[in-house]
Every structure is written in C-alpha cells, then in structure tokens.
Design a protein around this motif. Structure first.
Motif, PDB file in Angstrom:
ATOM      1  N   ARG A  57      38.054  13.310  65.821  1.00 33.36           N
ATOM      2  CA  ARG A  57      36.868  13.938  65.246  1.00 33.36           C
ATOM      3  C   ARG A  57      37.233  15.034  64.241  1.00 33.36           C
ATOM      4  NH1 ARG A  57      31.923  13.419  68.047  1.00 33.36           N
ATOM      5  NH2 ARG A  57      31.842  11.313  68.934  1.00 33.36           N
ATOM      6  N   GLY A  58      38.515  15.289  64.050  1.00 34.20           N
ATOM      7  CA  GLY A  58      38.953  16.322  63.122  1.00 34.20           C
ATOM      8  C   GLY A  58      38.798  17.725  63.659  1.00 34.20           C
ATOM      9  N   LEU A  59      38.695  17.852  64.986  1.00 35.19           N
ATOM     10  CA  LEU A  59      38.546  19.160  65.604  1.00 35.19           C
ATOM     11  C   LEU A  59      39.897  19.680  66.074  1.00 35.19           C
ATOM     12  CD1 LEU A  59      35.341  18.418  67.718  1.00 35.19           C
ATOM     13  CD2 LEU A  59      35.483  19.684  65.558  1.00 35.19           C
ATOM     14  N   THR A  60      40.086  20.973  65.997  1.00 40.02           N
ATOM     15  CA  THR A  60      41.349  21.577  66.417  1.00 40.02           C
ATOM     16  C   THR A  60      41.221  22.160  67.820  1.00 40.02           C
ATOM     17  OG1 THR A  60      40.801  23.743  65.477  1.00 40.02           O
ATOM     18  CG2 THR A  60      41.938  22.158  64.045  1.00 40.02           C
ATOM     19  N   VAL A  61      42.359  22.170  68.516  1.00 43.10           N
ATOM     20  CA  VAL A  61      42.453  22.747  69.857  1.00 43.10           C
ATOM     21  C   VAL A  61      43.521  23.837  69.807  1.00 43.10           C
ATOM     22  CG1 VAL A  61      43.021  22.285  72.280  1.00 43.10           C
ATOM     23  CG2 VAL A  61      41.795  20.565  70.940  1.00 43.10           C
ATOM     24  N   PRO A  62      43.149  25.096  70.104  1.00 43.75           N
ATOM     25  CA  PRO A  62      41.867  25.555  70.651  1.00 43.75           C
ATOM     26  C   PRO A  62      40.922  26.147  69.613  1.00 43.75           C
ATOM     27  CG  PRO A  62      43.464  27.290  70.910  1.00 43.75           C
ATOM     28  CD  PRO A  62      44.171  26.170  70.179  1.00 43.75           C
ATOM     29  N   GLY A  63      41.211  25.976  68.305  1.00 43.30           N
ATOM     30  CA  GLY A  63      40.386  26.614  67.280  1.00 43.30           C
ATOM     31  C   GLY A  63      38.915  26.265  67.382  1.00 43.30           C
ATOM     32  N   ASP A  64      38.613  24.958  67.522  1.00 42.78           N
ATOM     33  CA  ASP A  64      37.218  24.517  67.636  1.00 42.78           C
ATOM     34  C   ASP A  64      36.778  24.359  69.090  1.00 42.78           C
ATOM     35  OD1 ASP A  64      36.701  24.228  64.808  1.00 42.78           O
ATOM     36  OD2 ASP A  64      38.055  22.508  64.868  1.00 42.78           O
ATOM     37  N   VAL A  65      37.647  23.800  69.894  1.00 37.07           N
ATOM     38  CA  VAL A  65      37.329  23.554  71.303  1.00 37.07           C
ATOM     39  C   VAL A  65      38.567  23.841  72.143  1.00 37.07           C
ATOM     40  CG1 VAL A  65      36.567  21.868  73.015  1.00 37.07           C
ATOM     41  CG2 VAL A  65      35.680  21.740  70.687  1.00 37.07           C
ATOM     42  N   SER A  66      38.400  24.622  73.206  1.00 41.81           N
ATOM     43  CA  SER A  66      39.490  24.822  74.166  1.00 41.81           C
ATOM     44  C   SER A  66      39.485  23.680  75.169  1.00 41.81           C
ATOM     45  CB  SER A  66      39.331  26.159  74.894  1.00 41.81           C
ATOM     46  OG  SER A  66      39.647  27.239  74.048  1.00 41.81           O
ATOM     47  N   LEU A  67      40.652  23.416  75.767  1.00 39.67           N
ATOM     48  CA  LEU A  67      40.781  22.263  76.657  1.00 39.67           C
ATOM     49  C   LEU A  67      41.698  22.616  77.820  1.00 39.67           C
ATOM     50  CD1 LEU A  67      40.315  19.145  77.105  1.00 39.67           C
ATOM     51  CD2 LEU A  67      42.402  18.788  75.766  1.00 39.67           C
ATOM     52  N   THR A  68      41.275  22.243  79.039  1.00 32.52           N
ATOM     53  CA  THR A  68      42.116  22.452  80.219  1.00 32.52           C
ATOM     54  C   THR A  68      42.180  21.181  81.049  1.00 32.52           C
ATOM     55  OG1 THR A  68      40.417  23.128  81.832  1.00 32.52           O
ATOM     56  CG2 THR A  68      41.235  24.819  80.319  1.00 32.52           C
ATOM     57  N   GLY A  69      43.255  21.086  81.849  1.00 29.91           N
ATOM     58  CA  GLY A  69      43.426  19.947  82.745  1.00 29.91           C
ATOM     59  C   GLY A  69      43.567  20.406  84.181  1.00 29.91           C
ATOM     60  N   PHE A  70      44.155  19.512  84.987  1.00 29.82           N
ATOM     61  CA  PHE A  70      44.373  19.797  86.406  1.00 29.82           C
ATOM     62  C   PHE A  70      45.521  18.916  86.863  1.00 29.82           C
ATOM     63  CE2 PHE A  70      41.373  22.439  88.767  1.00 29.82           C
ATOM     64  CZ  PHE A  70      41.902  22.458  90.044  1.00 29.82           C
ATOM     65  N   ASP A  71      46.520  19.475  87.505  1.00 29.52           N
ATOM     66  CA  ASP A  71      47.696  18.799  88.090  1.00 29.52           C
ATOM     67  C   ASP A  71      49.008  19.367  87.564  1.00 29.52           C
ATOM     68  OD1 ASP A  71      46.309  17.076  89.757  1.00 29.52           O
ATOM     69  OD2 ASP A  71      46.371  15.386  88.342  1.00 29.52           O
ATOM     70  N   ASP A  72      49.050  19.662  86.246  1.00 25.89           N
ATOM     71  CA  ASP A  72      50.288  20.062  85.576  1.00 25.89           C
ATOM     72  C   ASP A  72      51.355  18.987  85.717  1.00 25.89           C
ATOM     73  OD1 ASP A  72      51.824  21.659  83.951  1.00 25.89           O
ATOM     74  OD2 ASP A  72      52.680  22.814  85.589  1.00 25.89           O
ATOM     75  N   ILE A  73      51.022  17.782  85.246  1.00 27.16           N
ATOM     76  CA  ILE A  73      52.009  16.703  85.226  1.00 27.16           C
ATOM     77  C   ILE A  73      53.099  17.068  84.227  1.00 27.16           C
ATOM     78  CG2 ILE A  73      50.324  14.965  85.932  1.00 27.16           C
ATOM     79  CD1 ILE A  73      50.125  14.049  83.040  1.00 27.16           C
ATOM     80  N   PRO A  74      54.304  16.500  84.336  1.00 28.34           N
ATOM     81  CA  PRO A  74      55.431  16.928  83.494  1.00 28.34           C
ATOM     82  C   PRO A  74      55.159  16.939  81.995  1.00 28.34           C
ATOM     83  CG  PRO A  74      56.219  15.550  85.278  1.00 28.34           C
ATOM     84  CD  PRO A  74      54.716  15.513  85.362  1.00 28.34           C
ATOM     85  N   VAL A  75      54.367  15.989  81.495  1.00 29.42           N
ATOM     86  CA  VAL A  75      54.148  15.911  80.053  1.00 29.42           C
ATOM     87  C   VAL A  75      53.208  16.993  79.549  1.00 29.42           C
ATOM     88  CG1 VAL A  75      52.132  14.355  80.122  1.00 29.42           C
ATOM     89  CG2 VAL A  75      53.728  14.240  78.189  1.00 29.42           C
ATOM     90  N   ALA A  76      52.466  17.659  80.428  1.00 23.40           N
ATOM     91  CA  ALA A  76      51.447  18.622  79.997  1.00 23.40           C
ATOM     92  C   ALA A  76      52.025  19.728  79.121  1.00 23.40           C
ATOM     93  CB  ALA A  76      50.751  19.218  81.218  1.00 23.40           C
ATOM     94  N   GLN A  77      53.207  20.203  79.464  1.00 26.76           N
ATOM     95  CA  GLN A  77      53.805  21.314  78.705  1.00 26.76           C
ATOM     96  C   GLN A  77      54.343  20.885  77.343  1.00 26.76           C
ATOM     97  OE1 GLN A  77      57.595  22.749  80.387  1.00 26.76           O
ATOM     98  NE2 GLN A  77      57.547  20.969  81.745  1.00 26.76           N
ATOM     99  N   PHE A  78      54.460  19.566  77.122  1.00 32.73           N
ATOM    100  CA  PHE A  78      55.028  19.072  75.869  1.00 32.73           C
ATOM    101  C   PHE A  78      53.972  18.514  74.911  1.00 32.73           C
ATOM    102  CE2 PHE A  78      58.427  18.429  79.099  1.00 32.73           C
ATOM    103  CZ  PHE A  78      59.282  19.422  78.634  1.00 32.73           C
ATOM    104  N   LEU A  79      52.701  18.611  75.284  1.00 32.47           N
ATOM    105  CA  LEU A  79      51.635  18.158  74.387  1.00 32.47           C
ATOM    106  C   LEU A  79      51.521  19.111  73.205  1.00 32.47           C
ATOM    107  CD1 LEU A  79      48.900  17.241  77.038  1.00 32.47           C
ATOM    108  CD2 LEU A  79      50.391  15.668  75.784  1.00 32.47           C
ATOM    109  N   ASP A  80      50.774  18.710  72.198  1.00 30.20           N
ATOM    110  CA  ASP A  80      50.531  19.556  71.035  1.00 30.20           C
ATOM    111  C   ASP A  80      49.026  19.767  70.895  1.00 30.20           C
ATOM    112  OD1 ASP A  80      50.715  21.002  68.702  1.00 30.20           O
ATOM    113  OD2 ASP A  80      50.982  19.231  67.412  1.00 30.20           O
TER     114      ASP A  80
END
Length: 333
Positions: free
Chosen positions: A257-280
C-alpha cells in the motif's frame, strides 16, 4: 530375489535351551530364576542364536512405550518448533521420544489424533489445543498436559505463558507513543490464547481510553496479509497481531500500500520468533519462553507418570521486546 533371513524368536531360544518360553522371558528380563543351570543354558542359547528381544514388544507388554504423543495446531509455526525442542530435550533425558502430529487448526483432526496417539504413548502433550473444555474433560483418564490453555478446573496439568500480561504491556507501550486507535489482527476463533489476548487488549484499552478495531485473521502470514485492509479502512494508527507470522503478512500488505512502518502505521507481533529481529524494520513483539514451556510440560507429565493422579500448573512470564516497528503516532491518532 535375495533370501529373507528369519530372525530368531523366543521359541527358538527355548527349544535350544530345552526350557519353556516363560523361563527364557524371566532370564532375559532379569527376573529371579533359582536354578543357575537354567540361566546358563538360556544365556548361552540366546548368544549362539544372536537373539535380541523386541524392545517394542517388551514395552507394549509392560504397558510402557517410552513415547510421548504431541499434538500441535500448526507445525509450520516456529513458536511450536521451539516448544517441541524444549520438550524433546527434557523427555530425551529420561529415555522418552516424541511422536508429533499436526492438527492443521482443525478440531475434528485434533480429536482424531488424540484418540489415535493415546493408546500408543505413555502420555500426551496437547499444544494450544483447540478443543472445547467438554472434549478435554473426557481425556482425563491418562497422563495429559496442555500448553497455553486454560483447563477450567479440570484434572489436567498445564504449562503456559501469561499472555494477558504480555498483551497489557503491548497496549501500554503503544499508548505511551501516543496511539489512540489500535487495530487487532485476531487469531483462530478456537484459540484460547487469542481469546486471552483479546481480553487483555480490551481491558487495557478501556483503562487508557483507547479505541480498538478487531479484524479476524488467523495464525499464518497469509491470514495477516488478507485481513489488514480492514484495519486500514478503520483508520488505525497501530496494528497488534495475534502472532509474529500474522504480523509479517501485515507488514507485506503495508508495503504494498506504500505505507511505512512505523512512520504511517506501527506494528507489533507476539512470540518473538527468530526471524522477528531481522525484519525490516525489526519487529516489536512479546517474547514467549516457548522452549521452557516445553521443558515444564515434560516435568508435569513425568510427575503424572511417576505418581498417577497428581497434577500441576506452571505459568511463565512474557516480556515485551520493543524494536523499530513501533514509533510515535502520526497526527495524534
């Protein structure tokens, strides 16, 4: 075609030693036999024939299989893999192995797997079971542990994480950043953990006077991707996902949608799977000690195996891990 070599049986040993099969069984299982000559003949015959008793047959006859049946709702979810690792390590230390089955988030499949595994295993571990309490109540006859599930006073051991406290931390974190309208990508409708997280979300939001919009997603990245537009249409400034996989799907949709995170929308998850820290950007999420839940599940099951009828409950702490996917709310939303 090569000849099939027949393995020697207990009957062959008994015939060679000129004793009964019962005597062979007693000698080879270490039970007391008064006549040392009989013991010598049985041992000699077994050695000459290279006879090896069937571990499976002995286990079944003794009522002990050294197997733990485990049912999970989604093997593709890394959080369950972590739990299984902890469970397998702990059970392996006592000579037990896991027999794992995937219910694919279906109650009917979960019910079938439980009934198939129960007679083949010493005990069962149900990971985040989706069955209603009345179904679980019918399973209390044998050793059983549920993970991340309220058992409603049933005689069932449980090991889990305080999801309510974890979600409360998420809401407070977002409120401190100025977010007033939160969106929730909900998990499977049969998930107790999802119900617990929604309860915490509602309570914390009410206390802080925040708005909440809920969209039913599921447990996969595809679910998050499909459900996110409903929250964007509602005008939320922060999205809270049922788990990290759902959050990853939501992140992909935001980029489309061309939206930035967290500039336009903040985002959170649950679990802290290994890949979570390496996302962009790296994902803000709630860390769950899944491996420790697995270890505690084995400890509770082992206690039941040792002392039939003894049950317990363990509840571990969850912890917010704040990363770059959450930021100040745009425009005070």
């Amino acid at each position: 075609m090569a000849d099939v070599v027949r393995k020697p049986t207990i009957v062959d040993v008994a015939r060679a030693a000129r004793v009964s099969t019962a005597t062979v069984s007693r000698v080879l299982n270490g039970r007391r036999v008064t006549d040392p000559e009989l013991v010598r003949r049985v041992q000699q015959a077994a050695e000459q024939l290279r006879y090896r008793p069937s571990g499976t047959a002995r286990s079944l006859k003794a009522g002990v299989t050294r197997l733990v049946g485990v049912v999970v709702p989604d093997l593709a979810n890394p959080s369950f893999s972590e739990l299984l690792r902890g469970l397998a390590d702990a059970a392996g230390g006592y000579g037990h192995r896991l027999l794992v089955a995937d219910s694919k988030e279906r109650q009917d499949e979960e019910r079938t797997l439980i009934h198939e595994l129960a007679p083949r295993c010493d005990g069962l571990v149900l990971c985040s079971p989706r069955l209603p309490l009345e179904d679980l109540a019918r399973l209390t006859a044998g050793p059983l542990v549920c993970t991340n599930r309220d058992v409603g006073g049933l005689s069932i051991s449980s090991a889990g994480v305080d999801s309510y406290a974890g979600m409360t931390e998420v809401v407070r974190h977002l409120a401190a950043l100025g977010h007033r309208h939160l969106g929730y990508l909900a998990g499977p409708p049969t998930s107790w953990s999802d119900a617990e997280r929604q309860r915490a979300l509602g309570d914390a939001a009410a206390a802080l006077r925040l708005r909440v919009t809920v969209a039913r997603a599921g447990s996969t990245s595809e679910d998050g991707h499909a459900a996110l537009p409903e929250l964007l249409a509602a005008g939320v400034s922060a999205v809270v996902a049922f788990n990290d996989l759902v959050a990853i799907g939501g992140l992909a949709r935001l980029r489309e949608r061309g939206l930035t995170v967290p500039g336009d929308v903040s985002l959170t998850g649950f679990d802290d799977i290994p890949v979570a820290q390496f996302l962009d950007p790296p994902l803000t999420t709630v860390r769950l000690p899944n491996e420790e839940v697995g270890r505690q599940a084995w400890a509770l099951l082992r206690e039941q195996l040792r002392q039939s009828g003894r049950h317990g409950a363990v509840r571990l702490a969850a912890r917010l891990v704040a990363r770059a996917s959450t930021g100040t709310a745009p425009g005070g939303r």
